[in-house]
Design a protein around this motif. Structure first.
Motif, mmCIF file in Angstrom:
data_model
loop_
_atom_site.group_PDB
_atom_site.id
_atom_site.type_symbol
_atom_site.label_atom_id
_atom_site.label_comp_id
_atom_site.label_asym_id
_atom_site.label_seq_id
_atom_site.Cartn_x
_atom_site.Cartn_y
_atom_site.Cartn_z
ATOM 1 N N THR A 24 1.290 -1.227 0.277
ATOM 2 C CA THR A 24 0.010 0.220 -0.216
ATOM 3 C C THR A 24 0.976 1.630 -0.297
ATOM 4 O OG1 THR A 24 -1.779 -0.776 1.610
ATOM 5 C CG2 THR A 24 -2.068 1.151 1.332
ATOM 6 N N GLN A 40 1.990 2.112 -3.453
ATOM 7 C CA GLN A 40 1.271 2.345 -4.545
ATOM 8 C C GLN A 40 0.677 0.842 -5.185
ATOM 9 O OE1 GLN A 40 1.369 6.344 -5.759
ATOM 10 N NE2 GLN A 40 0.648 7.399 -4.564
ATOM 11 N N ASP A 91 0.029 -1.554 -7.607
ATOM 12 C CA ASP A 91 -1.390 -1.746 -8.525
ATOM 13 C C ASP A 91 -1.529 -2.882 -9.406
ATOM 14 O OD1 ASP A 91 -0.251 -0.801 -10.637
ATOM 15 O OD2 ASP A 91 -1.250 0.954 -10.822
#
Length: 234
Positions: free
Chosen positions: A103, A106, A108
């Motif tokens: 997290t 970031q 994805d």
């Protein structure tokens, strides 16, 4: 096929809110973890699997969207492993730390989790790793796990004179992406030294067979009498 791996320690103290006033003590480790995750992202894997030690009731696979928390460590922080529907059982602490790192970075791309029993036999660890590497054309692993917990008198496992040599062996293997050296880590000695990373590292060894990856050791220390290592393979 395995295209990249990051090896990180898994103490909840990596999360600054958990460490509170002691947070700066692991700043270098956090920075190294961020750098290792950058190597994973650069590899653009089709699948990332986060592997970490887990207790008896937390072993096995976790789908994207699985949740965990650090409530048990006195802070109101929840984490999610990627995006998806998840499942009812919570992530074990090692995977929760991995989810927190992702997290923070970031992340994805597709991600799943796997809780590994610390007593898992080396042969089984290697087989699990081979299965993971075969799951997609480009597989990456985030491998959570600590070295010995017996480096000092105040360490969780008290002082054991064998701990420093075990950790040095593990650090060399992780830094050099030396699959055979990881396979050779002694299961019984690791158990006696409370080295929670042994099984996840040997899963990595199985996944990396024939991949020809190079490694770099980004961090090595034992700030609380526990061996912490960060390495990047690509």
């Amino acid at each position: 096929m395995l295209v990249a791996a990051a090896v990180c320690p898994c103490p909840p103290l990596l999360v600054p809110d958990v460490a509170a006033g002691a947070a700066p003590e692991l700043d270098a480790a956090r920075t190294a973890c961020s750098d290792a995750l950058g190597v994973l992202a650069a590899a653009r894997p089709d699948l990332l699997v986060v592997i970490g030690p887990a207790g008896q009731h937390s072993r096995g696979p976790y789908s994207a969207g699985a949740t965990g928390s650090f409530h048990g460590f006195g802070v109101d922080i929840d984490v999610t492993l990627g995006t998806g529907e998840g499942q009812e059982r919570p992530l074990p602490p090692s995977l929760a730390v991995g989810a927190w790192l992702l997290t923070r970075a970031q992340w994805d791309l597709p991600v799943e989790g796997l809780g590994v029993g610390e007593p898992l036999a080396p042969e089984r660890c290697l087989a699990v790793g081979r299965e993971l590497a075969a799951r997609a054309e480009r597989v990456a692993l985030l491998v959570m796990g600590d070295g010995s917990a017996s480096r000092t008198l105040k360490a969780p496992g008290y002082l054991d004179e064998r701990a420093a040599d075990f950790d040095a062996q593990a650090a060399r293997a992780l830094g050099a992406a030396d699959v055979e050296a990881l396979k050779a880590l002694d299961e019984s000695l690791a158990y006696e030294l409370k080295a929670a990373g042994r099984a996840p590292w040997q899963v990595l060894a199985g996944a990396a067979e024939g991949a020809g990856l190079a490694g770099q050791l980004l961090y090595e220390d034992a700030p609380y009498g526990v061996g912490y290592f960060v390495a990047a393979w690509s």
